[in-house]
Design a protein around this motif. Structure first.
Motif, PDB file in Angstrom:
ATOM      1  N   GLU A 219     -87.295 -19.159  49.329  1.00 48.06           N
ATOM      2  CA  GLU A 219     -87.382 -19.988  48.121  1.00 48.06           C
ATOM      3  C   GLU A 219     -86.070 -20.734  47.909  1.00 48.06           C
ATOM      4  O   GLU A 219     -85.035 -20.334  48.409  1.00 48.06           O
ATOM      5  CB  GLU A 219     -87.780 -19.188  46.882  1.00 48.06           C
TER       6      GLU A 219
ATOM      7  N   ASP B 149     -84.317 -14.409  48.404  1.00 49.89           N
ATOM      8  CA  ASP B 149     -83.767 -15.021  47.203  1.00 49.89           C
ATOM      9  C   ASP B 149     -83.065 -16.350  47.487  1.00 49.89           C
ATOM     10  O   ASP B 149     -82.413 -16.526  48.509  1.00 49.89           O
ATOM     11  CB  ASP B 149     -82.778 -14.062  46.531  1.00 49.89           C
TER      12      ASP B 149
ATOM     13  N   ASP C 141     -90.210 -10.337  45.103  1.00 45.54           N
ATOM     14  CA  ASP C 141     -89.464 -11.549  44.745  1.00 45.54           C
ATOM     15  C   ASP C 141     -87.962 -11.273  44.791  1.00 45.54           C
ATOM     16  O   ASP C 141     -87.538 -10.116  44.716  1.00 45.54           O
ATOM     17  CB  ASP C 141     -89.861 -11.929  43.310  1.00 45.54           C
ATOM     18  N   ASP C 142     -87.174 -12.334  44.869  1.00 48.39           N
ATOM     19  CA  ASP C 142     -85.703 -12.233  44.843  1.00 48.39           C
ATOM     20  C   ASP C 142     -85.221 -11.189  45.856  1.00 48.39           C
ATOM     21  O   ASP C 142     -84.283 -10.435  45.583  1.00 48.39           O
ATOM     22  CB  ASP C 142     -85.195 -11.860  43.443  1.00 48.39           C
TER      23      ASP C 142
HETATM   24 CA    CA Z   1     -87.349 -15.657  43.122  1.00 47.47          CA
END
Ligand code: CA
Ligand code: C2E
Ligand code: CA
Length: 559
Positions: A511, A477, A454-455
Motif C-alpha cells: 500500500e 505498511d 493491515d499495516d
Molecule cells: Ca494500512
C-alpha cells in the motif's frame, strides 16, 4: 451529642484549649473551696461542687488528670478545711479521707472510660485512613494530607507534586497467585519507594492496585529524584515464593495547585494522564491543561460522530487495488470519510480510535460493512468485474459477539461468495489479544470472509501468529513502501516480507504506491497486488463506477 462525639471534639482541640481547661479546673476548685469555707465549713452540702472540676479533669485529661484533680480537691476540702469555720473545729480523719476516696473513685471511673473511648476513636480513625491489610495510608489520608498542604498559607506557587502509580497486571497476577500476593506486592512496592524517597514524602494506597506519592516542596528536591526513584522501584521484581515477578506499572504526575482544592480533582486529572500514557504505550505521562482540553474535545467529537452515524451522513470512499503483474483492477478497499459541517474534514485516524474506546465501534463497523457490500452487489449486478470488497475493522470488533453475528447476517443477505468480503485488521490489533483474534477470525473465515493483516511490519512481527490465523493476505505498511527508493533497508524489509509471506501461502499487497518507479520495483520483487495514489485515490461510489467503466479490461464485463 454522645459522649464519644464529645470526646472526639475534645481530642481535636488545640493545646491552647487544654491550657484554658486547666485554668477552668483551677478556678472551679478555688471557687468550690471558697464556697464551702464561706458557708461555714466542710459539713455543708457545697462540698459536692468539687465533683465538677474533678469530673472535667477526668474527661479532658483521662485517668492521670482525674486522679491529680481528685487528690487536690480531696486535700483542699480535707485537712485544710475545718468542719466548722466559726468554732475552728477540724474534721475527723475518717471524714475527709472518705470524701477523698469518693473523689478518687469517680475520677478513676470516668478517667479510665474516657481513655478507653479515646483509644477506640484513635483506632477507628487509623482504620478509616489506612488499608487494613497493607497498613498503608489510604485515599482518605491522602485527601487529608493534601488539604493540610493547601490550607497552609504559602506563596502562590505549587506547594507539592503528586504522583500516581498504577500496577496494571496486579489483578491478573493475583488471580494466578492468590489474593495475598496482591497485598504483598503493593506493600513491597510501597516499601521500595519509601526506602528511596526523601524523608517527609508520603506514599498512599489509593486503590488496590494504585499508589500515590505526595512530595511536598519542603520534603526536598523532587524534579529528577522522584521519577528516578519510581523507575527504580517499579523495575525491581517482586519475589513471591521464590519467583521474581515484574509488576507492569504506568505512572503520571501533576503539580498540586491551590486553585484546584479538592483531592478528587487531582486524582481525576492523574487518571486522565494515566489513560494517555496507556494509549500512547508510554510508562509515564505528565498531566497538562492541554490534555484536559484534548480529552474534552474527544468527547465532543464522539458526540458528533454518534449524531453523524444516526443521521447516516458518513460517506464511504473506495480505493482500487490492482494486480501488479498486469495492472488489473481486482478489488477495492472501503475507507470511511466524514465531513462535519463545522469542523470540516475529519480524518479517520483521529476519530476511529475514539470510536474504538466507546460502544459506537461495532454498530458503526457493521453499518459500513453493510453499505459497502450493498454497493459492491450493485456494481456486480451492473456487470463490473471485481473480485472483492475490503472493509477495515478494529480489534474491539473481534471481542463482540454481535459483530460476528452481524457479519454473518450481511454475508447471507447478499448471498456473497467466499472471499468476496475481505476484512482488514491491523497487525497491532491481531496480536493485542491473540486468543480472541484466533477465535473470532476462525468464525469469520467459516462464513467465507477473507482476512487481511493491515499495516504489516509495524506490529511485533513475531510472524508466528500468522500460523494460528486463517489469514489470506498481508498488506505491507506504507511506511516501508513510500521511501523504498531512497532507503535500502526498506527495500530489504519489503523483499524479505514478500518472500516470507509467499512461503506461508499468503497474497502480498503493497500500500502507498505513489510512483511508477516503486510499482516497477515491487513487480520485480514479485509483489502480488498494489494500492496507492499512483493508481487511484480513494473516491466515492459513483466516481468509482465511472472509473471502472473508463478502464479497458476493467469496465463492465459485457461491454
Ligand atoms: Ca494500512
Ligand atoms: P489504512 O487501512 O492503512 O488505509 C490506507 C490509508 O492510506 C487511507 O487513509 C488512504 O487514503 C491512505 N492512502 C492510500 N494510498 C495512499 C498513498 O499512496 N499515499 C498516501 N500518503 N496515503 C495513501 P485514510 O482514509 O485517512 O485512513 C486512515 C486509516 O483509518 C486507515 O488506514 C484505517 O486504519 C482507518 N480506517 C479508515 N476507514 C476505516 C473504517 O471504516 N473502519 C476502521 N476500523 N478503520 C478505518
Ligand atoms: Ca486498510
Amino acid at each position: 451529642m454522645t459522649l464519644k462525639d464529645f470526646l472526639e471534639w475534645i481530642e481535636n482541640r488545640s493545646a491552647r484549649f487544654r491550657r484554658v481547661v486547666v485554668v477552668v479546673i483551677a478556678l472551679g476548685m478555688g471557687l468550690a473551696t471558697l464556697m464551702v469555707y464561706q458557708a461555714g465549713g466542710s459539713s455543708v452540702v457545697y462540698t459536692h461542687s468539687m465533683y465538677v472540676p474533678v469530673v472535667i479533669a477526668a474527661i479532658v485529661f483521662g485517668l492521670p488528670g482525674g486522679v491529680i484533680a481528685a487528690l487536690l480537691g480531696g486535700l483542699l476540702l480535707g485537712p485544710l478545711m475545718p468542719l466548722d469555720v466559726a468554732s475552728g473545729e477540724s474534721q475527723s480523719l475518717l471524714n475527709w479521707t472518705f470524701r477523698l476516696a469518693y473523689f478518687l473513685l469517680l475520677a478513676m471511673l470516668i478517667g479510665e472510660s474516657a481513655d478507653l473511648i479515646r483509644h477506640y476513636i484513635k483506632q477507628m480513625r487509623w482504620r478509616l485512613s489506612h488499608h487494613d491489610v497493607t497498613q498503608l495510608p489510604n485515599r482518605q489520608a491522602l485527601g487529608q494530607a493534601l488539604q493540610q498542604l493547601l490550607d497552609a498559607p504559602g506563596p502562590g506557587t505549587s506547594p507539592a507534586h503528586l504522583y500516581l502509580i498504577d500496577v496494571s497486571n496486579l489483578n491478573e497476577l493475583s488471580l494466578k497467585l492468590g489474593g495475598e500476593f496482591e497485598h504483598m506486592a503493593i506493600r513491597t512496592l510501597a516499601d521500595a519507594l519509601l526506602g528511596r524517597l526523601a524523608a517527609g514524602m508520603q506514599v498512599f494506597q489509593v486503590r488496590t492496585n494504585r499508589l500515590a506519592i505526595l512530595a511536598s516542596n519542603e520534603a526536598g528536591p523532587r524534579d529528577e529524584e522522584v521519577p528516578r526513584v519510581i523507575e527504580q522501584a517499579v523495575n525491581t521484581p517482586v519475589v513471591f515464593e521464590g519467583i521474581p515477578l515484574l509488576l507492569h506499572c504506568v505512572w503520571s504526575d501533576i503539580g498540586v495547585e491551590q486553585a484546584d482544592r479538592h483531592p478528587d480533582v487531582f486524582l481525576r486529572k492523574l487518571e486522565l494522564a494515566l489513560n494517555e500514557a496507556r494509549t500512547r504505550k508510554l510508562q509515564h505521562y505528565q498531566y497538562s491543561k492541554g490534555l484536559e482540553l484534548y480529552s474534552r474535545q474527544n468527547v465532543e467529537i464522539l458526540g458528533l460522530l454518534k449524531q453523524a452515524l444516526d443521521a447516516d451522513v458518513l460517506t464511504l470512499k473506495f480505493q482500487p487495488k490492482y494486480r501488479l503483474r498486469d495492472r488489473r483492477l481486482l478489488a477495492v478497499e472501503t475507507l470511511l470519510a466524514w465531513t462535519d459541517p463545522e469542523r470540516g474534514i475529519m480524518p479517520p485516524a483521529e476519530f476511529i480510535p475514539l470510536a474504538e474506546e466507546s460502544l459506537l465501534i461495532t454498530p458503526m463497523t457493521l453499518r459500513i460493512i453493510d453499505r459497502a457490500v450493498a454497493e459492491f452487489s450493485r456494481w456486480l449486478e451492473a456487470g463490473h468485474r471485481l473480485q472483492s470488497i475490503a472493509v477495515n475493522i478494529s480489534a474491539s470488533n473481534l471481542g463482540n459477539g454481535d459483530f460476528i453475528a452481524g457479519v454473518r447476517e450481511t454475508v447471507a443477505r447478499y448471498g456473497l461468495q467466499p472471499g468476496q468480503l475481505e476484512l482488514e485488521l491491523t497487525e497491532g490489533a491481531v496480536v493485542a489479544d491473540l486468543d480472541v483474534a484466533v477465535a473470532a477470525l476462525n468464525e469469520l473465515a467459516a462464513v467465507g470472509v477473507a482476512i487481511s493483516v493491515d499495516d504489516f511490519g509495524t506490529g511485533f512481527s513475531s510472524l508466528q501468529y500468522l500460523d494460528r490465523l486463517p489469514v489470506h493476505s498481508v498488506k505491507i505498511d506504507q511506511s516501508f513502501i513510500r521511501n523504498m527508493l531512497q532507503r535500502e533497508s526498506n527495500r530489504h524489509i519489503v523483499e524479505s516480507t514478500i518472500d516470507l509471506a509467499h512461503r506461508l501461502g499468503l497474497t502480498v499487497v503493497a500500500e502507498g504506491i505513489e510512483s511508477e518507479a516503486i510499482e516497477k520495483m515491487l513487480v520485480a520483487m514479485g509483489c502480488d497486488q498494489g494500492q496507492g495514489y499512483f493508481f487511484a485515490r480513494p473516491m466515492c461510489g459513483s466516481r468509482l463506477v465511472e472509473f471502472m467503466a473508463a478502464r479497458s479490461g476493467t469496465g463492465p464485463a459485457n461491454s
